[in-house]
Write an enzyme that holds these catalytic residues in place. Structure first.
Site, PDB file in Angstrom:
ATOM      1  CD  GLU A  76      -1.584  -2.517   1.519  1.00 25.65           C
ATOM      2  OE1 GLU A  76      -2.438  -3.532   1.392  1.00 25.65           O
ATOM      3  OE2 GLU A  76      -0.496  -2.889   1.959  1.00 25.65           O
ATOM      4  CG  HIS A 128      -9.305  -7.374   8.058  1.00 28.05           C
ATOM      5  ND1 HIS A 128      -8.732  -8.374   8.655  1.00 28.05           N
ATOM      6  CD2 HIS A 128      -8.556  -7.371   6.841  1.00 28.05           C
ATOM      7  CE1 HIS A 128      -7.358  -8.542   8.504  1.00 28.05           C
ATOM      8  NE2 HIS A 128      -7.342  -7.923   7.241  1.00 28.05           N
TER       9      HIS A 128
END
Length: 336
Positions: free
Chosen positions: A67, A136
């Site tokens: 990322e 998450h």
């Protein structure tokens, strides 16, 4: 006949229409094309970019699982003339690339005196409900709303998802676009033609006179369910969906509170330094005289999201908790 799309397909349609309109719109992320041999058939998590590679082979890119690299590349691309849409997937991954967002994307336009801009969209899945555990399932939009230079979008319906995505892509500033996982397969009427929904313009979901409910993202649907239940008992609730938490349509919230005299804020994020605490404090500071009872927050607890399905269901705000909060506020009301 009105056309119905899913929330996910509405986002995909916005991407498609904007890529056709402007070749500077490019898409970064993992599995956008689908990896070796799939020829674009995978289309990212849940499939919003499915098939785009065939139509836009020079505008859509697969990135490695890093990322920091692809968000950093998107920031640089935005600063040099492109309009990237980068998909972070789970917003929980932001810790890996936070410097690129906090210190580069958000501040570049300011640091160079407006001589450059960063027209970047960062898509991010968020929220509880899919049993993904503490790493998450977070609602991190308050963190981004705290940062000057970023715009933070939290659409609650397919029509808003499309219109706000188009606005985000055309905006000159970096936009964090929060997509609730549990809304992806919800459906609603979505116009076929491209359209923009302005940032900082709230939607009045339901009109009412007894209590204002400000609800964010998936919580709009929970608030609607609560309002229906309360209406059966003679309580009329007005529901405000801010759509964007930065900029925030403060005036729409103040106007509603002036009409109802009561406020309940429903926010899936944790309570400390949350969107709910921000909205509640703004109302207390600016329209205190209109309040006839305490401001009430309905949030997730100040704890990580549990993995247990039963505990996760109890963790997130629900229609029942919203209804209880409204009733508690009205019981403590001061006569007008």
């Amino acid at each position: 006949m009105a056309r119905v799309l899913s929330y996910l397909d509405a986002i995909g349609e916005a991407l498609t229409q904007e890529m056709r309109r402007d070749p500077a719109v490019v898409v970064f992320g993992e599995d956008n094309i689908g990896g070796t041999g799939t020829n674009g058939k995978l289309g990212n998590a849940w499939g919003p970019t499915k098939g785009l590679h065939q139509e836009f082979p020079d505008q859509i890119f697969d990135a490695p699982i890093t990322e920091a690299a692809f968000v950093g590349a998107a920031v640089g691309a935005a600063a040099t003339g492109l309009r990237p849409v980068a998909d972070l997937l789970f917003v929980d991954f932001v810790g890996v690339c936070f410097d690129q967002i906090l210190n580069q994307a958000a501040k570049l336009r300011y640091m160079v005196g407006g001589k450059a801009s960063v027209p970047l969209v960062l898509r991010a899945m968020w929220g509880t409900g899919m049993r993904r555990g503490a790493q998450h399932s977070q609602a991190l939009y308050p963190i981004f709303a705290h940062i000057p230079g970023l715009k933070v979008v939290v659409p609650a319906s397919p029509a808003d998802a499309k219109g706000l995505m188009i606005t985000a892509i055309r905006d000159q500033d970096p936009v964090i676009f929060f997509e609730h996982k549990m809304l992806y397969f919800s459906h609603g009427v979505v116009p076929e033609e491209p359209y923009e929904i302005p940032f900082g313009k709230a939607r009045i979901v339901r009109e009412g006179g007894d209590c204002t409910i400000v609800a964010i993202g998936r919580m709009v649907a929970e608030a609607e369910t609560a309002a229906e239940q309360l209406a059966a008992d003679g309580v009329s609730c007005e529901i405000i969906d801010p759509r964007t938490v930065s900029p925030l349509d403060e005036e729409a919230i103040y106007a509603s509170v002036r009409r109802t005299g009561h406020l309940v804020v429903v926010d899936e994020s944790n309570p400390r330094c949350s969107a709910a605490s921000d909205i509640g404090s703004l109302v207390a500071q600016n329209v205190f005289d209109a309040l006839r009872g305490p401001v009430r927050m309905v949030t997730s607890p100040h704890a990580p999201t549990p993995f247990s399905p039963a505990l996760e269901d109890a963790y997130a705000p629900s229609a029942a908790r919203i209804s209880e909060a409204v009733q508690a506020v009205l019981r403590r009301a001061v006569p007008a």
